[in-house]
Design a protein around this motif. Structure first.
Motif, PDB file in Angstrom:
ATOM      1  N   ALA A   1       3.902   8.132   9.170  1.00  0.00           N
ATOM      2  CA  ALA A   1       4.580   7.841  10.254  1.00  0.00           C
ATOM      3  C   ALA A   1       4.626   9.487  10.727  1.00  0.00           C
ATOM      4  N   GLY A   2       4.730  10.311  10.342  1.00  0.00           N
ATOM      5  CA  GLY A   2       4.830  11.869  10.526  1.00  0.00           C
ATOM      6  C   GLY A   2       3.892  12.470  10.753  1.00  0.00           C
ATOM      7  N   GLY A   3       2.175  12.218   9.943  1.00  0.00           N
ATOM      8  CA  GLY A   3       1.359  12.746  10.077  1.00  0.00           C
ATOM      9  C   GLY A   3       0.653  12.112  11.368  1.00  0.00           C
ATOM     10  N   VAL A   4       1.146  10.791  11.316  1.00  0.00           N
ATOM     11  CA  VAL A   4       0.329  10.624  12.726  1.00  0.00           C
ATOM     12  C   VAL A   4       0.480  10.645  13.723  1.00  0.00           C
ATOM     13  N   ALA A   5       2.135  11.160  14.252  1.00  0.00           N
ATOM     14  CA  ALA A   5       2.753  11.778  15.117  1.00  0.00           C
ATOM     15  C   ALA A   5       2.056  12.997  15.265  1.00  0.00           C
ATOM     16  N   GLY A   6       2.394  13.930  13.991  1.00  0.00           N
ATOM     17  CA  GLY A   6       1.779  15.110  14.812  1.00  0.00           C
ATOM     18  C   GLY A   6       0.351  15.747  15.263  1.00  0.00           C
ATOM     19  N   ALA A   7      -0.860  14.854  14.720  1.00  0.00           N
ATOM     20  CA  ALA A   7      -1.627  14.254  14.470  1.00  0.00           C
ATOM     21  C   ALA A   7      -1.721  14.383  16.313  1.00  0.00           C
ATOM     22  N   ILE A   8      -0.825  13.182  17.206  1.00  0.00           N
ATOM     23  CA  ILE A   8      -1.172  13.170  18.238  1.00  0.00           C
ATOM     24  C   ILE A   8      -0.495  13.939  19.279  1.00  0.00           C
ATOM     25  N   SER A   9       0.508  14.083  19.040  1.00  0.00           N
ATOM     26  CA  SER A   9       1.157  15.503  19.141  1.00  0.00           C
ATOM     27  C   SER A   9       0.444  16.825  19.949  1.00  0.00           C
ATOM     28  N   TRP A  10      -0.124  17.282  18.845  1.00  0.00           N
ATOM     29  CA  TRP A  10      -1.174  18.636  18.412  1.00  0.00           C
ATOM     30  C   TRP A  10      -1.833  18.236  19.001  1.00  0.00           C
ATOM     31  N   GLY A  11      -2.355  17.454  19.549  1.00  0.00           N
ATOM     32  CA  GLY A  11      -4.200  16.844  19.839  1.00  0.00           C
ATOM     33  C   GLY A  11      -3.839  17.077  20.910  1.00  0.00           C
TER      34      GLY A  11
ATOM     35  N   ARG B   1      -9.962  24.209  23.672  1.00  0.00           N
ATOM     36  CA  ARG B   1     -10.699  24.757  22.550  1.00  0.00           C
ATOM     37  C   ARG B   1      -9.646  24.519  21.010  1.00  0.00           C
ATOM     38  N   GLY B   2      -9.933  24.929  20.437  1.00  0.00           N
ATOM     39  CA  GLY B   2      -9.112  24.148  19.009  1.00  0.00           C
ATOM     40  C   GLY B   2      -8.430  23.387  18.853  1.00  0.00           C
ATOM     41  N   LEU B   3      -8.931  22.225  19.878  1.00  0.00           N
ATOM     42  CA  LEU B   3      -8.448  20.536  20.027  1.00  0.00           C
ATOM     43  C   LEU B   3      -8.640  20.192  17.974  1.00  0.00           C
ATOM     44  N   MET B   4      -9.833  20.680  17.318  1.00  0.00           N
ATOM     45  CA  MET B   4      -9.687  19.392  15.974  1.00  0.00           C
ATOM     46  C   MET B   4      -9.059  20.040  15.074  1.00  0.00           C
ATOM     47  N   ILE B   5      -9.196  21.839  15.056  1.00  0.00           N
ATOM     48  CA  ILE B   5      -8.027  22.455  14.062  1.00  0.00           C
ATOM     49  C   ILE B   5      -6.378  21.757  14.191  1.00  0.00           C
ATOM     50  N   ASN B   6      -6.386  21.918  15.609  1.00  0.00           N
ATOM     51  CA  ASN B   6      -4.324  21.386  15.690  1.00  0.00           C
ATOM     52  C   ASN B   6      -4.352  20.008  15.224  1.00  0.00           C
ATOM     53  N   THR B   7      -4.926  19.342  15.674  1.00  0.00           N
ATOM     54  CA  THR B   7      -5.373  17.671  15.650  1.00  0.00           C
ATOM     55  C   THR B   7      -4.911  17.582  14.081  1.00  0.00           C
ATOM     56  N   VAL B   8      -6.153  18.543  13.262  1.00  0.00           N
ATOM     57  CA  VAL B   8      -5.787  18.070  11.715  1.00  0.00           C
ATOM     58  C   VAL B   8      -5.141  18.910  10.568  1.00  0.00           C
TER      59      VAL B   8
ATOM     60  N   GLY C   1      -1.843  19.639  12.318  1.00  0.00           N
ATOM     61  CA  GLY C   1      -0.911  18.393  13.217  1.00  0.00           C
ATOM     62  C   GLY C   1      -0.628  17.287  12.117  1.00  0.00           C
ATOM     63  N   PHE C   2      -1.260  16.364  11.204  1.00  0.00           N
ATOM     64  CA  PHE C   2      -0.948  15.692  10.189  1.00  0.00           C
ATOM     65  C   PHE C   2      -0.675  16.469   8.936  1.00  0.00           C
ATOM     66  N   PRO C   3      -0.972  17.281   7.783  1.00  0.00           N
ATOM     67  CA  PRO C   3      -0.129  17.611   6.928  1.00  0.00           C
ATOM     68  C   PRO C   3       0.595  18.001   7.243  1.00  0.00           C
ATOM     69  N   THR C   4       0.871  18.612   8.050  1.00  0.00           N
ATOM     70  CA  THR C   4       2.723  19.529   8.480  1.00  0.00           C
ATOM     71  C   THR C   4       3.809  18.332   8.993  1.00  0.00           C
ATOM     72  N   SER C   5       3.520  17.631   9.972  1.00  0.00           N
ATOM     73  CA  SER C   5       4.220  17.359  10.113  1.00  0.00           C
ATOM     74  C   SER C   5       4.995  15.889   9.284  1.00  0.00           C
ATOM     75  N   ALA C   6       4.073  15.478   8.091  1.00  0.00           N
ATOM     76  CA  ALA C   6       4.267  14.632   7.862  1.00  0.00           C
ATOM     77  C   ALA C   6       4.644  15.561   6.333  1.00  0.00           C
TER      78      ALA C   6
END
Length: 278
Positions: A189-199, A242-249, A251-256
């Motif tokens: 849940a944390g990883g998905v939330a982080g990926a959504i937020s950063w994206g 710019r940086g959308l892919m990096i932000n999304t990718v 965001g998952f492990p750091t937030s998880a």
């Protein structure tokens, strides 16, 4: 890589950026500006999660008469926005120092002015504290909080789409009859939330990065709106992604990891409190 792609020139796509940084600055180029965020990340995370949880409890007590009742969507939204608002005061100087250290090797060119980066072995800033002191001496408190408006526009809604999906996913993954999800459920849940937020926050993250990188040599932008207009006029709408892919990718492990550490720490402290005060 994220900062170079968003605020730099000539890096192209992610792979080209990676190869350029490695070729010009070797492996150390990927770790520039790391010390200050590492030293302060615990403080920032404590502030964010502390403000979020305490605001939720306050709102539950105020609205429902019981701080322990499950917060509503409105309570979570308000608590998320407050957490984002408070975090900006702590994290703006940290982000500024990190970005200035990462971007001081970037050539600057505008109109008839062209400044090359410093020679190898010599930099504008010698480290995190030297960068902080230099900005404070030359630009004052206003300089230390450069990019605050862009950070507010990024973080206040950003934390709403950070905590709300986390709470929703945790509810969905909590088994029937259980009070909380499993550690894996929290991690997911944390990883998905982080990926959504950063994206979703990438466009404002681009503006924030450009404003804070501006000033290593000369000031190009007068403010947030001017940065948005100049960026759009010079590079089109695609510049804000710019940086959308990096932000999304990223965001998952750091937030998880962050949410899992937070939830496990809370459980450990509650268990110790129960054992100490039976």
């Amino acid at each position: 890589l994220q900062t170079r792609l968003q605020a730099g020139k000539g890096y192209g796509n992610t792979l080209k950026c990676f190869l350029t940084v490695y070729r010009n600055e070797s492996v150390t180029g990927f770790f520039k500006g790391m010390s200050f965020p590492m030293a302060t990340m615990g403080i920032i995370s404590s502030v964010v999660f502390g403000v979020f949880s305490n605001t939720q409890r306050f709102l539950c007590q105020l609205r429902h008469g019981d701080a322990a009742v499950a917060p509503s969507l409105t309570d979570t939204t308000v608590a998320s926005a407050v957490a984002g608002l408070v975090s900006v005061g702590v994290s703006t100087p940290v982000d500024l120092v990190k970005i200035r250290l990462q971007m001081q090797t970037q050539p600057y060119s505008k109109a008839n002015v062209k400044l090359e980066p410093m020679a190898p072995g010599f930099s504008v800033y010698r480290g995190s504290m030297h960068c902080f002191r230099t900005i404070l001496q030359k630009e004052g408190i206003v300089g230390i909080y450069r990019g605050t408006v862009a950070m507010l526009l990024r973080d206040v809604p950003g934390y709403c789409v950070y905590f709300i999906p986390y709470v929703m996913f945790c509810d969905w993954m909590t088994p029937e009859g259980c009070l909380s999800p499993s550690p894996f459920g929290v991690w997911l849940a944390g990883g998905v939330a982080g990926a959504i937020s950063w994206g979703l926050c990438t466009p404002l993250d681009v503006v924030k990065s450009r404003l804070q990188a501006d000033g290593v040599y000369l000031n190009q932008y007068k403010g947030t709106l001017d940065c948005i207009m100049q960026s759009y006029q010079n590079e089109g709408l695609k510049v804000f992604f710019r940086g959308l892919m990096i932000n999304t990718v990223r965001g998952f492990p750091t937030s998880a990891a962050m949410f899992l550490g937070y939830e496990l720490s809370l459980k450990a402290m509650k268990r110790d409190q129960t054992e100490t005060n039976p």
